[in-house]
Motif scaffolding. Structure first.
Motif, mmCIF file in Angstrom:
data_model
loop_
_atom_site.group_PDB
_atom_site.id
_atom_site.type_symbol
_atom_site.label_atom_id
_atom_site.label_comp_id
_atom_site.label_asym_id
_atom_site.label_seq_id
_atom_site.Cartn_x
_atom_site.Cartn_y
_atom_site.Cartn_z
ATOM 1 N N THR A 1 10.141 -3.726 -3.852
ATOM 2 C CA THR A 1 10.906 -3.642 -2.810
ATOM 3 C C THR A 1 12.412 -4.242 -2.231
ATOM 4 O OG1 THR A 1 8.374 -2.849 -2.165
ATOM 5 C CG2 THR A 1 10.483 -2.531 -0.461
ATOM 6 N N LEU A 2 12.722 -5.508 -2.397
ATOM 7 C CA LEU A 2 13.319 -5.623 -2.297
ATOM 8 C C LEU A 2 14.956 -5.510 -3.326
ATOM 9 C CD1 LEU A 2 12.790 -9.955 -1.379
ATOM 10 C CD2 LEU A 2 13.678 -8.344 0.191
ATOM 11 N N LYS A 3 14.447 -5.455 -4.589
ATOM 12 C CA LYS A 3 14.991 -5.205 -5.883
ATOM 13 C C LYS A 3 15.500 -3.935 -5.305
ATOM 14 C CE LYS A 3 14.974 -5.012 -10.929
ATOM 15 N NZ LYS A 3 13.948 -5.168 -11.610
ATOM 16 N N LYS A 4 14.821 -2.829 -5.261
ATOM 17 C CA LYS A 4 14.463 -1.682 -4.632
ATOM 18 C C LYS A 4 16.113 -1.060 -3.916
ATOM 19 C CE LYS A 4 12.975 3.344 -5.115
ATOM 20 N NZ LYS A 4 11.356 3.951 -4.692
ATOM 21 N N HIS A 5 15.714 -1.915 -2.302
ATOM 22 C CA HIS A 5 16.372 -1.397 -1.590
ATOM 23 C C HIS A 5 17.610 -2.598 -0.626
ATOM 24 C CE1 HIS A 5 14.386 2.372 -1.115
ATOM 25 N NE2 HIS A 5 13.067 1.559 -1.490
ATOM 26 N N TYR A 6 17.403 -4.218 -1.562
ATOM 27 C CA TYR A 6 18.383 -5.367 -0.735
ATOM 28 C C TYR A 6 19.602 -5.115 -2.308
ATOM 29 C CZ TYR A 6 15.725 -4.857 3.527
ATOM 30 O OH TYR A 6 14.750 -5.002 4.371
ATOM 31 N N ASN B 1 6.222 -0.550 11.420
ATOM 32 C CA ASN B 1 5.965 -0.974 12.623
ATOM 33 C C ASN B 1 5.103 -0.013 14.183
ATOM 34 O OD1 ASN B 1 4.996 -3.236 11.125
ATOM 35 N ND2 ASN B 1 6.598 -4.087 11.211
ATOM 36 N N GLY B 2 4.447 -0.521 14.513
ATOM 37 C CA GLY B 2 4.051 -0.271 16.125
ATOM 38 C C GLY B 2 4.527 -1.424 16.405
ATOM 39 N N PRO B 3 4.958 -1.075 18.313
ATOM 40 C CA PRO B 3 5.231 -2.210 19.224
ATOM 41 C C PRO B 3 4.295 -3.496 19.396
ATOM 42 C CG PRO B 3 5.086 -0.194 19.925
ATOM 43 C CD PRO B 3 4.415 -0.052 18.613
ATOM 44 N N LEU B 4 3.915 -3.453 18.862
ATOM 45 C CA LEU B 4 2.272 -5.216 18.724
ATOM 46 C C LEU B 4 2.987 -5.439 17.717
ATOM 47 C CD1 LEU B 4 0.257 -7.091 19.944
ATOM 48 C CD2 LEU B 4 -1.757 -5.341 18.959
ATOM 49 N N SER B 5 2.709 -4.794 16.622
ATOM 50 C CA SER B 5 3.464 -5.616 15.228
ATOM 51 C C SER B 5 4.845 -5.609 15.208
ATOM 52 C CB SER B 5 3.139 -4.821 14.001
ATOM 53 O OG SER B 5 2.113 -4.108 13.788
ATOM 54 N N ASN B 6 6.058 -5.187 15.542
ATOM 55 C CA ASN B 6 7.191 -5.673 16.363
ATOM 56 C C ASN B 6 7.167 -7.390 17.174
ATOM 57 O OD1 ASN B 6 8.773 -4.914 14.294
ATOM 58 N ND2 ASN B 6 9.195 -2.750 15.806
ATOM 59 N N THR B 7 6.165 -6.796 18.233
ATOM 60 C CA THR B 7 6.432 -7.814 18.772
ATOM 61 C C THR B 7 6.124 -9.154 18.453
ATOM 62 O OG1 THR B 7 5.542 -6.670 21.085
ATOM 63 C CG2 THR B 7 5.051 -9.229 21.233
ATOM 64 N N LEU B 8 4.757 -8.951 17.687
ATOM 65 C CA LEU B 8 4.662 -10.147 16.835
ATOM 66 C C LEU B 8 5.371 -11.351 15.895
ATOM 67 C CD1 LEU B 8 0.601 -9.511 16.990
ATOM 68 C CD2 LEU B 8 1.311 -11.375 18.083
ATOM 69 N N GLY B 9 6.179 -9.958 15.499
ATOM 70 C CA GLY B 9 6.605 -10.128 13.905
ATOM 71 C C GLY B 9 7.842 -11.226 14.515
ATOM 72 N N PHE B 10 8.417 -10.462 15.404
ATOM 73 C CA PHE B 10 9.787 -11.074 15.862
ATOM 74 C C PHE B 10 9.159 -12.647 16.484
ATOM 75 C CE2 PHE B 10 11.702 -6.598 15.907
ATOM 76 C CZ PHE B 10 12.429 -7.573 15.397
ATOM 77 N N LEU C 1 0.902 -1.052 0.041
ATOM 78 C CA LEU C 1 0.036 0.201 -0.078
ATOM 79 C C LEU C 1 1.522 1.658 0.305
ATOM 80 C CD1 LEU C 1 -3.057 0.701 0.197
ATOM 81 C CD2 LEU C 1 -2.509 0.937 2.892
ATOM 82 N N VAL C 2 2.161 1.454 1.243
ATOM 83 C CA VAL C 2 3.095 2.735 0.922
ATOM 84 C C VAL C 2 3.818 2.749 -0.203
ATOM 85 C CG1 VAL C 2 5.000 3.167 2.539
ATOM 86 C CG2 VAL C 2 2.902 2.744 3.502
ATOM 87 N N THR C 3 4.502 1.962 -0.928
ATOM 88 C CA THR C 3 5.606 1.610 -1.644
ATOM 89 C C THR C 3 4.591 1.654 -3.074
ATOM 90 O OG1 THR C 3 6.154 -0.829 -1.853
ATOM 91 C CG2 THR C 3 7.025 0.972 0.114
ATOM 92 N N SER C 4 2.873 1.397 -3.440
ATOM 93 C CA SER C 4 2.882 0.979 -4.514
ATOM 94 C C SER C 4 3.723 -0.080 -5.635
ATOM 95 C CB SER C 4 2.569 2.169 -5.292
ATOM 96 O OG SER C 4 1.867 3.793 -4.941
ATOM 97 N N GLN C 5 4.598 -0.516 -4.629
ATOM 98 C CA GLN C 5 5.023 -2.124 -5.191
ATOM 99 C C GLN C 5 4.881 -3.875 -4.326
ATOM 100 O OE1 GLN C 5 9.732 -0.495 -4.661
ATOM 101 N NE2 GLN C 5 9.710 -0.084 -7.439
ATOM 102 N N LYS D 1 12.496 5.252 6.058
ATOM 103 C CA LYS D 1 13.049 5.834 4.612
ATOM 104 C C LYS D 1 12.648 5.140 3.085
ATOM 105 C CE LYS D 1 18.409 6.504 5.069
ATOM 106 N NZ LYS D 1 19.214 6.199 4.866
ATOM 107 N N ILE D 2 11.860 3.976 3.843
ATOM 108 C CA ILE D 2 11.110 2.628 2.424
ATOM 109 C C ILE D 2 9.596 3.533 3.353
ATOM 110 C CG2 ILE D 2 9.733 0.886 2.142
ATOM 111 C CD1 ILE D 2 12.527 -0.080 2.866
ATOM 112 N N MET D 3 8.856 3.578 4.803
ATOM 113 C CA MET D 3 7.843 3.443 5.111
ATOM 114 C C MET D 3 7.384 4.281 5.362
ATOM 115 S SD MET D 3 6.610 0.189 4.385
ATOM 116 C CE MET D 3 4.916 0.108 4.782
#
Length: 421
Positions: free
Chosen positions: A80-85, A393-402, A71-75, A386-388
């Motif tokens: 996104t991987l190709k552009k930034h990694y 992410n908020g704290p909850l998203s990071n907690t669940l993601g990790f 949604l944010v990058t329109s990619q 720089k990308i987003m």
């Protein structure tokens, strides 16, 4: 009457607002996923039932991140991987994704064909496989995106059959509650293989790519430019949560069905979805068997476009080719040819001596082993301002993601250790 009409209109409006999250969630419970959950239930009874409760918030969090990236990058995620990694990261992802997705497609086609043969024994399973493959290629190529999305969304109603099957058999609800909320883990390699397989087929890498890319498709098809704000993000999260809830419930009820009906009936080895359907027939009756079988075909029609579409997005974004389900065949030939080729390759596995369904659990395990790397990258992107921008992410998203990263890494490393030591 007016109140009933208003409620009906409200439900219709809510249904229409459901987006890619529902289709993504439903495609997570494809015939190969059904086979993996059936294997778990038949082999270990209800001892893996807890995984559906644990997996739900984790897979929802990861899919929300992927949707937000699109949604944010329109990619798509690949773009996104190709552009930034670095390129090696991109090519390594391609190397892991291609064989696993092709095997997954092959397994789904084989499962659909075998179940079609069960429903109509006079027609060979191979004929069903060919008909399903040709039908899917035709629908994906010739239907515009909005119609594809609508068809897939209505096919999701097929998932409701799995909520009915367990209630056709007498259940011990105290045992079910205990298995649901009290984890049972056995540190032997067979159990860990099933556990990694369940996590791999639930938190599947191909869904990461599909979710991000299809969010881009959704925005392209809106008449006005979408300004990303808290309300848009909230609606997106609700859509993903609904889809993942459906997926989690279906997973739960399949393990519940096979864990009570098959395991307690003495059927402990299930290698294919048709075996699961056949085993249900004498133990739980014709209706359970028919509902289970119809569900396999319906979920295959949902999942295969997602699988082949994910692979095509990965390749076309990697090499900068025109892509998108909103484009006509003449406008994005490479995109649609990759979709068609992936289905044909999947179908061909039935004719070259490779049994895709037997390779099913290994595909799920491969997903389980590779997902941690992609989850780590998704977490990095989702926390990169720089990308987003302000939509990190908020704290909850990071907690669940990790937590997802940790769980999948620990189970994968444990399996590898038990396998080789």
């Amino acid at each position: 009457m007016k109140k009933k009409t208003a409620k009906s209109n409200s439900l219709i409006d809510r249904w229409k607002k459901l987006g890619p999250g529902l289709v993504t969630g439903a495609s997570d419970d494809d015939p190969s996923g059904i086979a993996t959950y059936s294997q778990a239930g038949a082999a270990y009874g209800l001892s893996t039932l807890w995984t559906s409760i644990v997996a739900f918030p984790l897979m929802a969090a990861i899919q929300q991140m992927c949707a937000r990236i699109g949604l944010v990058t329109s990619q798509g995620l690949t773009g996104t991987l190709k552009k930034h990694y670095p390129k090696p990261v991109l090519y390594l992802m391609l190397l892991f994704s291609f064989p696993a997705i092709i095997l997954n497609i092959g397994a789904d086609i084989a499962g659909m064909g075998a179940v079609g043969n069960l429903l109509f024994p006079a027609i060979d399973a191979n004929y069903f496989c060919v008909v399903f493959t040709i039908s899917l290629i035709g629908l994906i190529i010739y239907l515009p995106y909005q119609q594809i999305a609508s068809v897939l969304k209505y096919l999701c109603l097929v998932m409701l059959v799995y909520f009915m099957v367990p209630f056709l058999y007498k259940q011990d609800f105290c045992e079910i509650l205990q298995a649901t909320f009290v984890p049972s883990i056995s540190f032997d390699k067979n159990y860990m293989a099933i556990l990694v397989g369940i996590l791999g087929t639930t938190i599947s890498p191909y869904l990461f790519f599909w979710q991000a890319s299809v969010e881009v498709e959704e925005q392209k098809n809106k008449k006005t430019q979408v300004i990303v704000n808290k309300k848009i993000i909230h609606n997106l999260n609700q859509d993903v949560d609904f889809g993942m809830t459906v997926s989690g419930f279906v997973m739960y009820f399949i393990i519940l069905t096979t864990g009570t009906v098959l395991f307690k009936g003495g059927v402990h080895q299930i290698d294919t979805v048709e075996q699961a359907a056949m085993a249900l027939k004498p133990l739980a009756g014709n209706l359970a068997y028919l509902l289970f079988a119809i569900g396999v075909i319906g979920t295959g029609f949902i999942a295969i476009p997602v699988l082949s579409g994910s692979l095509s997005y990965i390749f076309t974004e990697t090499f900068g080719w025109e892509q998108g389900l909103d484009k006509k065949f003449s406008e994005a030939k490479a995109f649609y040819l990759i979709i068609a080729l992936s289905l044909i390759l999947g179908l061909s596995l039935n004719y070259v001596g490779i049994s895709p369904v037997k390779a099913l659990i290994y595909t799920a395990i491969l997903y389980g082993l590779t997902a941690p790397v992609l989850i780590a990258i998704i977490l990095h992107i989702s926390n990169n301002k720089k990308i987003m921008g302000k939509h990190v992410n908020g704290p909850l998203s990071n907690t669940l993601g990790f937590a997802a990263l940790l769980l999948m890494t620990v189970t994968a490393v444990t399996l590898l250790y038990l396998q080789f030591f």
